[in-house]
Design an enzyme around this catalytic site. Sequence first.
Site, PDB file in Angstrom:
ATOM      1  CB  CYS A  85       1.620  10.559   1.568  1.00 30.56           C
ATOM      2  SG  CYS A  85      -0.015  11.180   1.180  1.00 30.56           S
ATOM      3  CG  HIS A 103       7.269   7.995   5.662  1.00 27.42           C
ATOM      4  ND1 HIS A 103       7.145   7.512   4.389  1.00 27.42           N
ATOM      5  CD2 HIS A 103       6.056   7.814   6.251  1.00 27.42           C
ATOM      6  CE1 HIS A 103       5.903   7.072   4.193  1.00 27.42           C
ATOM      7  NE2 HIS A 103       5.218   7.244   5.313  1.00 27.42           N
ATOM      8  NE  ARG A 140      -1.198   2.454   2.879  1.00 29.68           N
ATOM      9  CZ  ARG A 140      -0.652   3.591   3.323  1.00 29.68           C
ATOM     10  NH1 ARG A 140      -0.637   4.667   2.568  1.00 29.68           N
ATOM     11  NH2 ARG A 140      -0.094   3.661   4.518  1.00 29.68           N
ATOM     12  CG  ASP A 141       3.128   4.505   2.978  1.00 27.39           C
ATOM     13  OD1 ASP A 141       3.437   5.261   2.045  1.00 27.39           O
ATOM     14  OD2 ASP A 141       3.099   4.881   4.161  1.00 27.39           O
TER      15      ASP A 141
HETATM   16  P1  HMG Z   1     -13.124  13.934  -3.953  1.00 31.94           P
HETATM   17  O1  HMG Z   1     -12.727  14.287  -5.349  1.00 31.94           O
HETATM   18  O2  HMG Z   1     -13.440  15.039  -2.988  1.00 31.94           O
HETATM   19  O3  HMG Z   1     -14.287  12.852  -3.944  1.00 31.94           O
HETATM   20  O4  HMG Z   1     -11.942  13.038  -3.339  1.00 31.94           O
HETATM   21  P2  HMG Z   1     -15.824  12.916  -4.297  1.00 31.94           P
HETATM   22  O5  HMG Z   1     -16.567  12.296  -3.184  1.00 31.94           O
HETATM   23  O6  HMG Z   1     -16.218  14.310  -4.738  1.00 31.94           O
HETATM   24  O7  HMG Z   1     -15.899  11.940  -5.559  1.00 31.94           O
HETATM   25  C1  HMG Z   1     -15.228  12.232  -6.776  1.00 31.94           C
HETATM   26  C2  HMG Z   1     -15.159  10.977  -7.638  1.00 31.94           C
HETATM   27  O8  HMG Z   1     -14.360   9.968  -6.974  1.00 31.94           O
HETATM   28  C3  HMG Z   1     -16.502  10.340  -7.865  1.00 31.94           C
HETATM   29  O9  HMG Z   1     -16.435   9.691  -9.125  1.00 31.94           O
HETATM   30  C4  HMG Z   1     -16.577   9.279  -6.793  1.00 31.94           C
HETATM   31  O10 HMG Z   1     -17.423   8.219  -7.106  1.00 31.94           O
HETATM   32  C5  HMG Z   1     -15.131   8.785  -6.747  1.00 31.94           C
HETATM   33  P3  HMG Z   1     -16.973  10.371 -10.476  1.00 31.94           P
HETATM   34  O11 HMG Z   1     -18.433  10.651 -10.198  1.00 31.94           O
HETATM   35  O12 HMG Z   1     -16.168  11.630 -10.668  1.00 31.94           O
HETATM   36  O13 HMG Z   1     -16.710   9.340 -11.510  1.00 31.94           O
HETATM   37  N1  HMG Z   1     -14.776   8.208  -5.438  1.00 31.94           N
HETATM   38  C6  HMG Z   1     -14.236   6.983  -5.258  1.00 31.94           C
HETATM   39  N2  HMG Z   1     -13.887   6.020  -6.122  1.00 31.94           N
HETATM   40  C7  HMG Z   1     -13.386   4.886  -5.612  1.00 31.94           C
HETATM   41  N3  HMG Z   1     -13.178   4.694  -4.291  1.00 31.94           N
HETATM   42  C8  HMG Z   1     -13.499   5.637  -3.394  1.00 31.94           C
HETATM   43  C9  HMG Z   1     -14.054   6.848  -3.883  1.00 31.94           C
HETATM   44  N4  HMG Z   1     -14.474   7.969  -3.279  1.00 31.94           N
HETATM   45  C10 HMG Z   1     -14.918   8.781  -4.233  1.00 31.94           C
HETATM   46  N5  HMG Z   1     -13.296   5.424  -2.099  1.00 31.94           N
HETATM   47  C11 HMG Z   1     -11.296  11.234  -1.892  1.00 31.94           C
HETATM   48  C12 HMG Z   1     -12.036  12.538  -2.024  1.00 31.94           C
HETATM   49  C13 HMG Z   1     -11.230  10.911  -0.437  1.00 31.94           C
HETATM   50  C14 HMG Z   1     -12.039  10.171  -2.675  1.00 31.94           C
HETATM   51  C15 HMG Z   1      -9.874  11.394  -2.506  1.00 31.94           C
HETATM   52  O14 HMG Z   1      -9.300  12.519  -1.937  1.00 31.94           O
HETATM   53  C16 HMG Z   1      -8.967  10.208  -2.245  1.00 31.94           C
HETATM   54  O15 HMG Z   1      -9.197   9.122  -2.762  1.00 31.94           O
HETATM   55  N6  HMG Z   1      -7.894  10.394  -1.453  1.00 31.94           N
HETATM   56  C17 HMG Z   1      -6.981   9.316  -1.094  1.00 31.94           C
HETATM   57  C18 HMG Z   1      -5.585   9.844  -0.947  1.00 31.94           C
HETATM   58  C19 HMG Z   1      -4.615   8.739  -0.580  1.00 31.94           C
HETATM   59  O16 HMG Z   1      -4.827   7.573  -0.878  1.00 31.94           O
HETATM   60  N7  HMG Z   1      -3.507   9.111   0.090  1.00 31.94           N
HETATM   61  C20 HMG Z   1      -2.510   8.173   0.486  1.00 31.94           C
HETATM   62  C21 HMG Z   1      -2.884   7.375   1.704  1.00 31.94           C
HETATM   63  S1  HMG Z   1      -2.612   8.232   3.252  1.00 31.94           S
HETATM   64  C22 HMG Z   1      -0.931   8.040   3.551  1.00 31.94           C
HETATM   65  O17 HMG Z   1      -0.205   7.593   2.707  1.00 31.94           O
HETATM   66  C23 HMG Z   1      -0.412   8.354   4.919  1.00 31.94           C
HETATM   67  C24 HMG Z   1      -0.103   7.126   5.786  1.00 31.94           C
HETATM   68  O18 HMG Z   1       0.842   6.278   5.165  1.00 31.94           O
HETATM   69  C25 HMG Z   1       0.462   7.579   7.145  1.00 31.94           C
HETATM   70  C26 HMG Z   1       1.582   8.591   6.969  1.00 31.94           C
HETATM   71  O19 HMG Z   1       2.684   8.214   6.535  1.00 31.94           O
HETATM   72  O20 HMG Z   1       1.289   9.762   7.235  1.00 31.94           O
HETATM   73  C27 HMG Z   1      -1.378   6.324   6.044  1.00 31.94           C
HETATM   74 MG    MG Z   2       3.004   6.569   5.217  1.00 36.34          MG
END
Ligand code: HMG
Ligand code: MG
Length: 296
Positions: free
Chosen positions: A237, A206, A14-15
């Site tokens: 990220c 990290h 994942r990450d």
């Molecule tokens: P948004 O654009 O505000 O979403 O994004 P929305 O609700 O307005 O929807 C827009 C479109 O996305 C729609 O589709 C939804 O259906 C679709 P359209 O009508 O345009 O075709 N959609 C989805 N599709 C699939 N799965 C879903 C989903 N939700 C909406 N779950 C949203 C908001 C949260 C979706 C977006 O910002 C997002 O996906 N963000 C994820 C970011 C991410 O993955 N970051 C990395 C992980 S965190 C990390 O790495 C940190 C960590 O390791 C700890 C650390 O190190 O700090 C954990």
């Molecule tokens: Mg991370």
Amino acid sequence: HLPKNVTIIEVGPRDGLQNEAKFIETPVKIQFIEKLKEAGIKEMELTAFVSPKWVPQMKDADDIIASNSGTSRNIVLTPNEKGVERALEAGCKSIAFFVGVSDTFNLKNINKSTKESMEAILPMIKKLKDQDLFIRACISTAFYCPYEGKMKETDVLDLCGQFSKAGVDDLSVADTIGLANPLEAYSLFSKLKASFSETLLTAHFHDTRGMALANIFAALQAGIDRFDSSAGGLGGCPFAPGSSGNIATEDVVFMLEQMNISTGIDLSKLFEAIELVEISLSKPILSKQYSLLSKR
Ligand code: HMG
Ligand code: MG
């Protein structure tokens, strides 16, 4: 007083992969996960049910879960209700939510303020706990934010308190951009340990500036015995500029085993998993232990 055993939560699939621009073919990811399990990994973040427009690398989350088997704790990340629905449909039993202490980071990562995120997430957690799922909360930017700078310990404790009250099983507290030093790691994890003795506590470092192993040692001294790490040291990220790889699983395993702390992980099997990804990414993997191996 250090623990005799430590649990490694592998976050490579994942990450590790989410920040890679080159798409890794689904069968390679599946084999990577299988090899990691063979190496002795018992808890793993397999994928994320996030928007494929935001993180294209995770677009095959359904296929990853469909092909997954075994008795390990298989964790998936979900950012919102749609993500949870997808995860439940796929049959997932362990779900991770993620939220940033920093509002600016949270907006860049999930398009909501931290408060808005919590208002949406907490009721979902309560529902999922009623269905007896394992819930993990990933707390990003717990030390520093790439946009807002240093975070307040009290804000981290407050956020963790809200999650703990909602019944989460595991709090994974992250140094997203690898800027925490060992004194800061010791200070925060000691306070978390004192405040949340009923919850599993995990440190997620990290290694952007090479301080992650020192931070792990500091967190061990604060009583932490669960660490997130990524095979090959991949990771970061996409919405946190400056967040490079997670601490490499092989480097954590090596250090801990040298200290007579058992991890249950077989390094040579772990190297086989890393090699798969290295070939697929067509770039060398530069973790300490893996590079040493190639020179043998
Ligand atoms: P948004 O654009 O505000 O979403 O994004 P929305 O609700 O307005 O929807 C827009 C479109 O996305 C729609 O589709 C939804 O259906 C679709 P359209 O009508 O345009 O075709 N959609 C989805 N599709 C699939 N799965 C879903 C989903 N939700 C909406 N779950 C949203 C908001 C949260 C979706 C977006 O910002 C997002 O996906 N963000 C994820 C970011 C991410 O993955 N970051 C990395 C992980 S965190 C990390 O790495 C940190 C960590 O390791 C700890 C650390 O190190 O700090 C954990
Ligand atoms: Mg991370």
